[in-house]
Scaffold this active site. Structure first.
Site, PDB file in Angstrom:
ATOM      1  N   GLY A 295    -100.702  21.960  11.554  1.00  0.00           N
ATOM      2  CA  GLY A 295    -101.456  22.794  12.482  1.00  0.00           C
ATOM      3  C   GLY A 295    -102.255  23.820  11.696  1.00  0.00           C
ATOM      4  O   GLY A 295    -103.463  23.700  11.489  1.00  0.00           O
ATOM      5  N   ARG A 296    -101.538  24.815  11.189  1.00  0.00           N
ATOM      6  CA  ARG A 296    -102.154  25.934  10.478  1.00  0.00           C
ATOM      7  C   ARG A 296    -103.122  25.488   9.375  1.00  0.00           C
ATOM      8  O   ARG A 296    -104.212  26.042   9.235  1.00  0.00           O
ATOM      9  CB  ARG A 296    -101.041  26.777   9.838  1.00  0.00           C
ATOM     10  CG  ARG A 296    -101.503  28.056   9.185  1.00  0.00           C
ATOM     11  CD  ARG A 296    -100.375  28.675   8.345  1.00  0.00           C
ATOM     12  NE  ARG A 296     -99.106  28.685   9.019  1.00  0.00           N
ATOM     13  CZ  ARG A 296     -98.657  29.703   9.775  1.00  0.00           C
ATOM     14  NH1 ARG A 296     -99.363  30.799   9.880  1.00  0.00           N
ATOM     15  NH2 ARG A 296     -97.486  29.627  10.385  1.00  0.00           N
TER      16      ARG A 296
ATOM     17  N   CYS B 119    -100.514  50.302  23.855  1.00  0.00           N
ATOM     18  CA  CYS B 119     -99.599  51.435  23.832  1.00  0.00           C
ATOM     19  C   CYS B 119     -98.308  51.037  23.146  1.00  0.00           C
ATOM     20  O   CYS B 119     -97.248  50.952  23.776  1.00  0.00           O
ATOM     21  CB  CYS B 119     -99.344  51.916  25.255  1.00  0.00           C
ATOM     22  SG  CYS B 119    -100.878  52.385  26.053  1.00  0.00           S
TER      23      CYS B 119
ATOM     24  N   GLU C 191     -97.684  16.429  10.975  1.00  0.00           N
ATOM     25  CA  GLU C 191     -98.082  17.245  12.132  1.00  0.00           C
ATOM     26  C   GLU C 191     -98.623  18.602  11.671  1.00  0.00           C
ATOM     27  O   GLU C 191     -98.090  19.647  12.045  1.00  0.00           O
ATOM     28  CB  GLU C 191     -96.873  17.478  13.051  1.00  0.00           C
ATOM     29  CG  GLU C 191     -96.211  16.212  13.561  1.00  0.00           C
ATOM     30  CD  GLU C 191     -94.829  16.470  14.176  1.00  0.00           C
ATOM     31  OE1 GLU C 191     -94.289  17.587  14.027  1.00  0.00           O
ATOM     32  OE2 GLU C 191     -94.302  15.547  14.804  1.00  0.00           O
TER      33      GLU C 191
ATOM     34  N   GLY D  25     -96.199  22.561   8.631  1.00  0.00           N
ATOM     35  CA  GLY D  25     -95.689  23.586   7.737  1.00  0.00           C
ATOM     36  C   GLY D  25     -96.525  23.821   6.497  1.00  0.00           C
ATOM     37  O   GLY D  25     -96.193  24.693   5.686  1.00  0.00           O
TER      38      GLY D  25
HETATM   39  C1  LIG Z   1     -95.145  24.303  14.767  1.00  0.00           C
HETATM   40  C2  LIG Z   1     -94.934  22.866  14.501  1.00  0.00           C
HETATM   41  C3  LIG Z   1     -95.847  22.151  13.730  1.00  0.00           C
HETATM   42  C4  LIG Z   1     -97.041  22.779  13.063  1.00  0.00           C
HETATM   43  O1  LIG Z   1     -96.675  23.729  12.124  1.00  0.00           O
HETATM   44  P1  LIG Z   1     -97.764  24.316  11.108  1.00  0.00           P
HETATM   45  O2  LIG Z   1     -96.984  25.275  10.290  1.00  0.00           O
HETATM   46  O3  LIG Z   1     -98.808  24.981  11.922  1.00  0.00           O
HETATM   47  O4  LIG Z   1     -98.312  23.192  10.333  1.00  0.00           O
HETATM   48  C5  LIG Z   1     -95.621  20.810  13.552  1.00  0.00           C
HETATM   49  N1  LIG Z   1     -94.563  20.178  14.111  1.00  0.00           N
HETATM   50  C6  LIG Z   1     -93.661  20.827  14.864  1.00  0.00           C
HETATM   51  C7  LIG Z   1     -92.528  20.096  15.454  1.00  0.00           C
HETATM   52  C8  LIG Z   1     -93.809  22.193  15.087  1.00  0.00           C
HETATM   53  O5  LIG Z   1     -92.911  22.839  15.819  1.00  0.00           O
END
Ligand SMILES: *Cc1c(COP(=O)(O)O)cnc(C)c1O
Length: 414
Positions: free
Chosen positions: A265-266, A334, A263, A228
């Site tokens: 990601g972004r 489209c 965890e 997040g």
């Molecule tokens: C989507 C997700 C993440 C990663 O979220 P980011 O906003 O990309 O950091 C981590 N843990 C869980 C369980 C997720 O669903």
């Protein structure tokens, strides 16, 4: 990544194309781990943000584990060389087949999200005779300021189990001879720029975990705060301050004697990617000016799906000297909702011009689709001055693979 290099890649590989910067990913991973220096922690990269094998292999080489949400992501993580022990399995709807695969592979932990999933995992672990580590995904009921589709940690959402249900589930884990309760997990949403809700989530997990430990769940060591971590999308907008974030989450967790797990990601990959696209046509309709590009919602869904803002720049030697005009940059699909940028002030774009859509390294290619039978774009990894195609552009043969017309409808009607 310099504009000259991006232009050379667009010429060589064609457009649309995703380009990722290995140096940027290293720098972002380094910044986050430095912020957590001295804090016992583990980073599991959220594969769903960008599952390209080259991206995964790079993050693995830096020391990250992987957070997966499907058996497909497990296959990706293993193909990229992650040790199964370094993989955690999240997600609200894991199937029996997925849980079996994950268990057989020996994943580090399963983040369980419902009583039914726990019962199924217990049954499968018993049948396979395999001890399996479990973390309970908790819904800490914390509101965050992000898009409604990316808020996950409030009551009334499908994710996790509510705090009052945690003790009973923990007991169910404790009774199982095959499951070990190793942690609690939460993920309160995505693209969060304020450290405060993360601190609240950490405090809530600590309180719950402390109570469980007092009740005899002594193997509970890990508090996983999910991902997040937000990034700046608009020019000048800043990322979440990871130093303040680290302080906010590690304080309560470390003080109580737990290990921290994250965890992200972004945060790790979002700013490291651009989508390169060419202007196909210009036109006017009513009072609006359109630039129609060869990339759209089938390549980058975020603008259409979340109303997300991505910086768009013109890659041309004379870009700074061109007059500025306000245009909608729209894709070829489209759909009226197919756009990359609306009402954007940009140097006057002519047909054939190359554009870069920034902040496209996360939730970009992974959300690409074949809608309109469009081919998904290739992906390129740049490292310094060198670059390589790390996923080929889809082909028309690939598009049709596995499909057949079947018995003609005509013969069935006869
Ligand atoms: C989507 C997700 C993440 C990663 O979220 P980011 O906003 O990309 O950091 C981590 N843990 C869980 C369980 C997720 O669903």
């Amino acid at each position: 990544m310099g504009e000259g290099l991006l232009a050379a890649i667009a010429t060589a590989v064609g457009t649309p194309v995703y380009v990722y910067d290995a140096e940027a990913i290293r720098a972002r991973y380094g910044r986050l781990t430095r912020a957590l220096q001295g804090v016992p922690h583990r980073i599991h990269y959220a594969v769903k943000a960008n599952g390209n094998l080259a991206v995964l292999a790079l993050l693995r080489s830096l020391g990250a584990g992987a957070d997966i949400v499907s058996a497909g992501e497990l296959a990706r993580a293993l193909a990229a060389g992650f040790s199964p022990r370094d993989v955690v399995f999240s997600g609200a709807g894991k199937t029996r087949e997925e849980l079996e695969r994950a268990m057989r592979a020996g994943v580090g932990a399963v983040n369980v999200e419902s009583p039914g999933e726990l019962a199924l995992l217990d049954e499968l672990a018993g049948a396979a005779g395999r001890r399996t580590a479990v973390a309970l995904r908790v819904n800490p009921d914390i509101a965050v300021d992000s898009h409604p589709y990316t808020r996950t940690g409030e009551l009334g959402m499908k994710f996790g189990v509510s705090c009052e249900d945690v003790p009973a589930l923990a007991c169910a884990v404790g009774r199982s001879p095959w499951l070990d309760l190793v942690g609690l997990a939460a993920h309160i949403g995505s693209q969060i720029l304020d450290p405060a809700p993360f601190r609240q989530a950490a405090q809530r997990l600590v309180a719950l975990a402390d109570a469980l430990r007092r009740d005899g769940h002594e193997g509970l060591r890990i508090l996983d705060l999910g991902g997040g971590l937000g990034i700046g999308y608009a020019g000048g907008e800043a990322d979440l301050d990871v130093e303040r974030y680290a302080e906010a989450v590690s304080g309560p967790v470390v003080e109580a004697g737990f290990q921290l797990a994250l965890e992200p990601g972004r945060y790790l990959v979002g700013p490291a990617g651009v989508l390169l696209t060419r202007a196909l046509y210009r036109k006017r309709s009513g009072s609006r000016r359109f630039v129609i590009t060869d990339a759209g919602m089938t390549d980058l869904l975020r603008p259409s799906h979340y109303g997300a803002y991505h910086e768009v720049t013109l890659i041309a030697p004379d870009a700074a000297r061109r007059p500025v005009e306000v245009v909608d940059v729209v894709g070829p699909a489209c759909e009226t909702g197919d756009f990359l940028a609306l009402e954007r002030a940009l140097p006057a774009i002519t047909e054939g011009d190359l554009l870069a859509v920034h902040g496209a390294g996360a939730y970009g290619f992974v959300m690409a689709s074949n809608y309109n039978a469009r081919l998904r774009p290739p992906e390129v990894m740049v490292d310094g001055e060198r670059w390589a195609v790390v996923r080929e552009r889809e082909t028309y043969a690939g598009l049709l693979a596995g499909e057949s017309p079947g018995r003609a409808a005509r013969s069935e009607a006869e």
